[in-house]
Enzyme design. Structure first.
Site, PDB file in Angstrom:
ATOM      1  N   GLY A  16       4.313 -22.525  -9.756  1.00  0.00           N
ATOM      2  CA  GLY A  16       4.559 -21.750  -8.529  1.00  0.00           C
ATOM      3  C   GLY A  16       5.561 -22.433  -7.624  1.00  0.00           C
ATOM      4  N   THR A  18       8.622 -21.923  -7.213  1.00  0.00           N
ATOM      5  CA  THR A  18       9.626 -21.036  -6.607  1.00  0.00           C
ATOM      6  C   THR A  18       9.081 -20.260  -5.404  1.00  0.00           C
ATOM      7  OG1 THR A  18       9.024 -19.316  -8.184  1.00  0.00           O
ATOM      8  CG2 THR A  18      10.902 -20.714  -8.774  1.00  0.00           C
ATOM      9  N   GLN A  20       6.677 -19.797  -1.655  1.00  0.00           N
ATOM     10  CA  GLN A  20       6.716 -20.393  -0.312  1.00  0.00           C
ATOM     11  C   GLN A  20       6.195 -21.837  -0.317  1.00  0.00           C
ATOM     12  OE1 GLN A  20       5.018 -19.021   3.875  1.00  0.00           O
ATOM     13  NE2 GLN A  20       3.330 -19.820   2.639  1.00  0.00           N
ATOM     14  N   LEU A  88       0.042 -24.029  -7.960  1.00  0.00           N
ATOM     15  CA  LEU A  88       0.332 -23.040  -6.909  1.00  0.00           C
ATOM     16  C   LEU A  88       0.701 -21.680  -7.499  1.00  0.00           C
ATOM     17  CD1 LEU A  88       2.646 -25.203  -4.573  1.00  0.00           C
ATOM     18  CD2 LEU A  88       0.150 -25.144  -4.690  1.00  0.00           C
ATOM     19  N   THR A 135      -8.473 -20.318  -1.887  1.00  0.00           N
ATOM     20  CA  THR A 135      -8.054 -19.435  -0.803  1.00  0.00           C
ATOM     21  C   THR A 135      -9.220 -18.954   0.065  1.00  0.00           C
ATOM     22  OG1 THR A 135      -7.256 -17.166  -0.409  1.00  0.00           O
ATOM     23  CG2 THR A 135      -8.074 -17.618  -2.601  1.00  0.00           C
ATOM     24  N   GLU A 137      -9.578 -16.063   0.827  1.00  0.00           N
ATOM     25  CA  GLU A 137      -9.979 -14.760   0.279  1.00  0.00           C
ATOM     26  C   GLU A 137     -11.307 -14.868  -0.481  1.00  0.00           C
ATOM     27  OE1 GLU A 137      -8.554 -11.376   0.312  1.00  0.00           O
ATOM     28  OE2 GLU A 137      -7.908 -12.371   2.132  1.00  0.00           O
ATOM     29  N   TYR A 159      -7.888 -10.182  -6.764  1.00  0.00           N
ATOM     30  CA  TYR A 159      -7.304 -11.498  -6.473  1.00  0.00           C
ATOM     31  C   TYR A 159      -8.406 -12.492  -6.092  1.00  0.00           C
ATOM     32  CZ  TYR A 159      -4.883 -15.127  -3.756  1.00  0.00           C
ATOM     33  OH  TYR A 159      -4.439 -16.326  -3.253  1.00  0.00           O
ATOM     34  N   LYS A 163      -9.593 -15.789  -8.190  1.00  0.00           N
ATOM     35  CA  LYS A 163      -9.524 -17.125  -7.576  1.00  0.00           C
ATOM     36  C   LYS A 163     -10.913 -17.771  -7.528  1.00  0.00           C
ATOM     37  CE  LYS A 163      -5.148 -17.907  -6.218  1.00  0.00           C
ATOM     38  NZ  LYS A 163      -4.384 -19.150  -6.356  1.00  0.00           N
TER      39      LYS A 163
HETATM   40  P1  NAP Z   1       4.007 -17.078  -3.436  1.00  0.00           P
HETATM   41  O1  NAP Z   1       5.094 -17.346  -2.458  1.00  0.00           O
HETATM   42  O2  NAP Z   1       3.658 -15.671  -3.785  1.00  0.00           O
HETATM   43  O3  NAP Z   1       4.406 -17.857  -4.777  1.00  0.00           O
HETATM   44  C1  NAP Z   1       3.703 -17.648  -5.985  1.00  0.00           C
HETATM   45  C2  NAP Z   1       4.333 -18.479  -7.068  1.00  0.00           C
HETATM   46  O4  NAP Z   1       3.602 -18.256  -8.290  1.00  0.00           O
HETATM   47  C3  NAP Z   1       5.804 -18.130  -7.356  1.00  0.00           C
HETATM   48  O5  NAP Z   1       6.493 -19.309  -7.657  1.00  0.00           O
HETATM   49  C4  NAP Z   1       5.678 -17.262  -8.601  1.00  0.00           C
HETATM   50  O6  NAP Z   1       6.838 -17.273  -9.400  1.00  0.00           O
HETATM   51  C5  NAP Z   1       4.556 -17.978  -9.301  1.00  0.00           C
HETATM   52  N1  NAP Z   1       3.946 -17.159 -10.355  1.00  0.00           N
HETATM   53  C6  NAP Z   1       3.544 -15.870 -10.287  1.00  0.00           C
HETATM   54  N2  NAP Z   1       3.088 -15.460 -11.474  1.00  0.00           N
HETATM   55  C7  NAP Z   1       3.208 -16.511 -12.322  1.00  0.00           C
HETATM   56  C8  NAP Z   1       2.941 -16.698 -13.696  1.00  0.00           C
HETATM   57  N3  NAP Z   1       2.470 -15.712 -14.473  1.00  0.00           N
HETATM   58  N4  NAP Z   1       3.178 -17.907 -14.251  1.00  0.00           N
HETATM   59  C9  NAP Z   1       3.697 -18.920 -13.483  1.00  0.00           C
HETATM   60  N5  NAP Z   1       3.996 -18.787 -12.182  1.00  0.00           N
HETATM   61  C10 NAP Z   1       3.748 -17.599 -11.601  1.00  0.00           C
HETATM   62  O7  NAP Z   1       2.654 -17.791  -2.988  1.00  0.00           O
HETATM   63  P2  NAP Z   1       2.430 -18.951  -1.902  1.00  0.00           P
HETATM   64  O8  NAP Z   1       2.203 -18.317  -0.585  1.00  0.00           O
HETATM   65  O9  NAP Z   1       3.439 -19.992  -2.079  1.00  0.00           O
HETATM   66  O10 NAP Z   1       1.003 -19.492  -2.361  1.00  0.00           O
HETATM   67  C11 NAP Z   1       0.882 -20.560  -3.296  1.00  0.00           C
HETATM   68  C12 NAP Z   1      -0.506 -20.527  -3.900  1.00  0.00           C
HETATM   69  O11 NAP Z   1      -1.484 -20.663  -2.888  1.00  0.00           O
HETATM   70  C13 NAP Z   1      -0.842 -19.244  -4.636  1.00  0.00           C
HETATM   71  O12 NAP Z   1      -1.682 -19.611  -5.723  1.00  0.00           O
HETATM   72  C14 NAP Z   1      -1.652 -18.447  -3.637  1.00  0.00           C
HETATM   73  O13 NAP Z   1      -2.526 -17.559  -4.305  1.00  0.00           O
HETATM   74  C15 NAP Z   1      -2.386 -19.552  -2.923  1.00  0.00           C
HETATM   75  N6  NAP Z   1      -2.740 -19.331  -1.511  1.00  0.00           N
HETATM   76  C16 NAP Z   1      -1.778 -18.928  -0.630  1.00  0.00           C
HETATM   77  C17 NAP Z   1      -2.117 -18.804   0.700  1.00  0.00           C
HETATM   78  C18 NAP Z   1      -1.090 -18.414   1.736  1.00  0.00           C
HETATM   79  O14 NAP Z   1      -1.489 -18.017   2.847  1.00  0.00           O
HETATM   80  N7  NAP Z   1       0.203 -18.538   1.444  1.00  0.00           N
HETATM   81  C19 NAP Z   1      -3.425 -19.102   1.140  1.00  0.00           C
HETATM   82  C20 NAP Z   1      -4.354 -19.527   0.200  1.00  0.00           C
HETATM   83  C21 NAP Z   1      -4.006 -19.664  -1.122  1.00  0.00           C
HETATM   84  P3  NAP Z   1       8.038 -16.191  -9.238  1.00  0.00           P
HETATM   85  O15 NAP Z   1       8.905 -16.733  -8.116  1.00  0.00           O
HETATM   86  O16 NAP Z   1       8.688 -16.207 -10.543  1.00  0.00           O
HETATM   87  O17 NAP Z   1       7.390 -14.886  -8.868  1.00  0.00           O
HETATM   88  O1  F7E Z   2      -2.326  -9.348   4.658  1.00  0.00           O
HETATM   89  C1  F7E Z   2      -3.112  -6.428   6.679  1.00  0.00           C
HETATM   90  C2  F7E Z   2      -3.784  -6.571   5.323  1.00  0.00           C
HETATM   91  O2  F7E Z   2      -0.867  -9.474   2.654  1.00  0.00           O
HETATM   92  C3  F7E Z   2      -2.968  -9.813   5.833  1.00  0.00           C
HETATM   93  C4  F7E Z   2      -2.011 -14.270   0.548  1.00  0.00           C
HETATM   94  O3  F7E Z   2      -1.177 -15.372   0.745  1.00  0.00           O
HETATM   95  O4  F7E Z   2      -3.423 -14.928   2.369  1.00  0.00           O
HETATM   96  C5  F7E Z   2      -2.625 -13.876   1.879  1.00  0.00           C
HETATM   97  O5  F7E Z   2      -3.406 -12.707   1.678  1.00  0.00           O
HETATM   98  C6  F7E Z   2      -3.712  -8.663   6.499  1.00  0.00           C
HETATM   99  C7  F7E Z   2      -4.584  -7.840   5.551  1.00  0.00           C
HETATM  100  O6  F7E Z   2      -2.175 -11.498   3.446  1.00  0.00           O
HETATM  101  C8  F7E Z   2       0.009  -4.661   6.225  1.00  0.00           C
HETATM  102  O7  F7E Z   2      -4.567  -5.408   5.025  1.00  0.00           O
HETATM  103  C9  F7E Z   2      -1.662  -4.589   7.585  1.00  0.00           C
HETATM  104  O8  F7E Z   2      -5.778  -7.550   6.188  1.00  0.00           O
HETATM  105  O9  F7E Z   2      -0.245 -10.784   4.712  1.00  0.00           O
HETATM  106  P1  F7E Z   2      -1.292 -10.261   3.839  1.00  0.00           P
HETATM  107  P2  F7E Z   2      -3.638 -11.631   2.835  1.00  0.00           P
HETATM  108  O10 F7E Z   2      -4.102 -10.402   2.175  1.00  0.00           O
HETATM  109  O11 F7E Z   2      -4.500 -12.187   3.907  1.00  0.00           O
HETATM  110  C10 F7E Z   2      -4.522 -15.305   1.514  1.00  0.00           C
HETATM  111  C11 F7E Z   2      -5.239 -16.446   2.173  1.00  0.00           C
HETATM  112  C12 F7E Z   2      -4.095 -15.551   0.124  1.00  0.00           C
HETATM  113  O12 F7E Z   2      -4.705 -16.349  -0.580  1.00  0.00           O
HETATM  114  C13 F7E Z   2      -3.091 -14.623  -0.454  1.00  0.00           C
HETATM  115  O13 F7E Z   2      -2.472 -15.206  -1.592  1.00  0.00           O
HETATM  116  O14 F7E Z   2      -2.729  -7.757   7.009  1.00  0.00           O
HETATM  117  N1  F7E Z   2      -1.917  -5.584   6.689  1.00  0.00           N
HETATM  118  N2  F7E Z   2      -0.502  -4.004   7.313  1.00  0.00           N
HETATM  119  C14 F7E Z   2      -0.885  -5.662   5.834  1.00  0.00           C
HETATM  120  N3  F7E Z   2      -0.651  -6.492   4.803  1.00  0.00           N
HETATM  121  C15 F7E Z   2       0.527  -6.344   4.133  1.00  0.00           C
HETATM  122  N4  F7E Z   2       0.812  -7.177   3.109  1.00  0.00           N
HETATM  123  N5  F7E Z   2       1.439  -5.367   4.472  1.00  0.00           N
HETATM  124  C16 F7E Z   2       1.224  -4.494   5.512  1.00  0.00           C
HETATM  125  O15 F7E Z   2       2.049  -3.634   5.800  1.00  0.00           O
END
Ligand code: NAP
Ligand code: F7E
Length: 352
Positions: A16, A18, A20, A88, A135, A137, A159, A163
């Site tokens: 992951g 590539t 954020q 990631l 997460t 979630e 999701y 997880k």
């Molecule tokens: P992100 O921006 O969506 O990045 C996801 C990464 O996973 C990308 O590099 C993507 O590659 C790669 N990926 C997707 N499918 C894959 C596969 N089949 N094989 C290998 N790599 C794959 O997510 P992020 O926000 O950086 O989050 C990083 C991790 O933390 C994720 O596991 C997410 O579920 C978890 N997380 C995120 C948050 C948050 O708020 N950001 C909170 C809690 C947990 P491509 O660029 O090729 O698509």
């Molecule tokens: O939604 C509401 C939506 O998609 C946040 C991922 O990084 O954090 C992320 O998941 C809230 C939700 O993030 C729109 O229904 C309203 O209640 O930005 P989100 P997420 O679902 O919280 C967790 C911790 C992860 O682990 C995940 O990988 O916002 N919402 N209107 C919307 N959401 C989106 N995407 N788009 C809308 O237009």
């Protein structure tokens, strides 16, 4: 001396890379002198745009692979013999996971198992430390407030359920095979590097486009969902710290403050000097937001962004991370909106 530096150099493998968090973690580990190997996926367009600032760094090596492909993961981990693995990689969009649930569990759930098995297969149980991107979630329909490492899980999406498997298989491999494996239970963390499909970046980017005359309205889903939003750059530091302590454990990373999507929208418009007034029936598709000065409708609710099941409220308690890791976030949500808004303004002006 040069050789000594090389010998002491730690090696990390990031899936992951590539995304954020991949961007910020790569920046952090390169600064710390790591050799960083990242797994990338082939796409019809390049997927490595975020990593451009590091392309000239000889300590960054990118390898093709996929979390759905056990053979590649086993081979790469065997070749790299990493000191630390950060998993990631994921299909990380909660809403989309309802549309592609089987793929989501294969990558987000079984993908984690594939890495843990690759550690065993290569006999790296005593050498390689493993970080799993768990997460908030997992808490889904929350069982207590605020959520801690002890709060029971109740995932509300494919999701979250995928997880949850990844969380428990990480715990299981730690207990069964003595692998240094940790779950970071991270609450939402955002940044200018956030994908445009997530609500925070969608909001700051669309507000900027409205200001620049490229868009007329923000189309949004559930305005009343509440999230504990932090700054991604600070959260990757917490990931790294989890692998530097003596005992592998699971940690919540969060700010301890929750905000609604509605207030994030208001705050982003405030950065543009626009005050939003809400009209219509609150919490329904008939609600909309107007600019108080011009009377123009700038925000509309679009049911295509609703989810079959919603996580209404998340708020984390990161006391354990503060006590054990010395980690606590500094950037609050208001500052985060400013960071993202200003970066989007620059980005959209450059794009023309
Ligand atoms: P992100 O921006 O969506 O990045 C996801 C990464 O996973 C990308 O590099 C993507 O590659 C790669 N990926 C997707 N499918 C894959 C596969 N089949 N094989 C290998 N790599 C794959 O997510 P992020 O926000 O950086 O989050 C990083 C991790 O933390 C994720 O596991 C997410 O579920 C978890 N997380 C995120 C948050 C948050 O708020 N950001 C909170 C809690 C947990 P491509 O660029 O090729 O698509
Ligand atoms: O939604 C509401 C939506 O998609 C946040 C991922 O990084 O954090 C992320 O998941 C809230 C939700 O993030 C729109 O229904 C309203 O209640 O930005 P989100 P997420 O679902 O919280 C967790 C911790 C992860 O682990 C995940 O990988 O916002 N919402 N209107 C919307 N959401 C989106 N995407 N788009 C809308 O237009």
């Amino acid at each position: 001396m040069k050789d000594k530096v090389k010998t002491n150099m730690k090696t990390a493998f990031i899936t992951g890379i590539t995304g954020q968090d991949g961007y910020y973690l790569t920046e952090l580990l390169l600064e710390k002198g790591y050799k960083v190997y990242g797994m990338i996926r082939r796409g019809s367009l390049p997927t490595t745009d975020r990593l451009k600032p590091f392309f000239d760094n000889p300590n960054l090596v990118l390898k093709n692979g996929d979390l759905a492909d056990s053979a590649v993961i086993t081979r790469l981990i065997g070749e790299i013999q990493p000191d630390e693995i950060y998993n990631l990689g994921a299909m990380s969009h909660v809403g989309i996971s309802f549309e592609i649930p089987e793929y989501t569990v294969d990558v987000d759930g079984t993908g984690t198992l594939r890495i843990l098995e690759a550690i065993r297969h290569n006999g790296l149980e005593a050498k390689t430390k493993f970080y799993q991107a768990s997460t908030s979630e997992l808490y889904g329909r929350i069982q207590e407030t605020p959520q801690t490492e002890k709060t029971p899980f109740y995932p509300r999406s494919p999701y979250g359920a995928a997880k949850m498997y990844a969380y428990w298989i990480t715990v299981n491999y730690r207990e069964s095979y003595n692998i240094f494996a940790c779950n970071g239970i991270l609450f939402n963390h955002e940044s200018p590097m956030r994908g445009l499909g997530f609500v925070t970046r969608k909001i700051t980017n669309t507000v900027v486009k409205i200001v620049l005359g490229k868009e007329t309205q923000l189309k949004i889903g559930n305005l009343d969902a509440s999230r504990d939003w932090g700054y991604a750059k600070e959260y990757v530091e917490g990931m790294w710290r989890m692998l530097q302590v003596d005992e592998p454990q699971d940690y919540v990373l969060a700010t301890g403050v929750t905000q609604t999507v509605r207030s994030f929208v208001e705050s982003a418009f405030k950065h543009a000097g626009i005050t939003i007034e809400w009209k219509g029936e609150k919490g329904t598709v008939d609600e909309f937001g107007i600019c108080t000065e011009t009377g123009k409708t700038l925000v509309v609710v679009d049911p295509q962004f609703f989810r079959p099941a919603e996580v209404e409220l998340l708020i984390g308690d990161a006391t354990k991370a503060k006590e054990d890791l010395g980690w606590s976030p500094k950037v609050n949500c208001e500052e985060l909106v400013g960071i993202m808004y200003n970066a989007d303004l620059e980005y959209e002006k450059k794009r023309g």
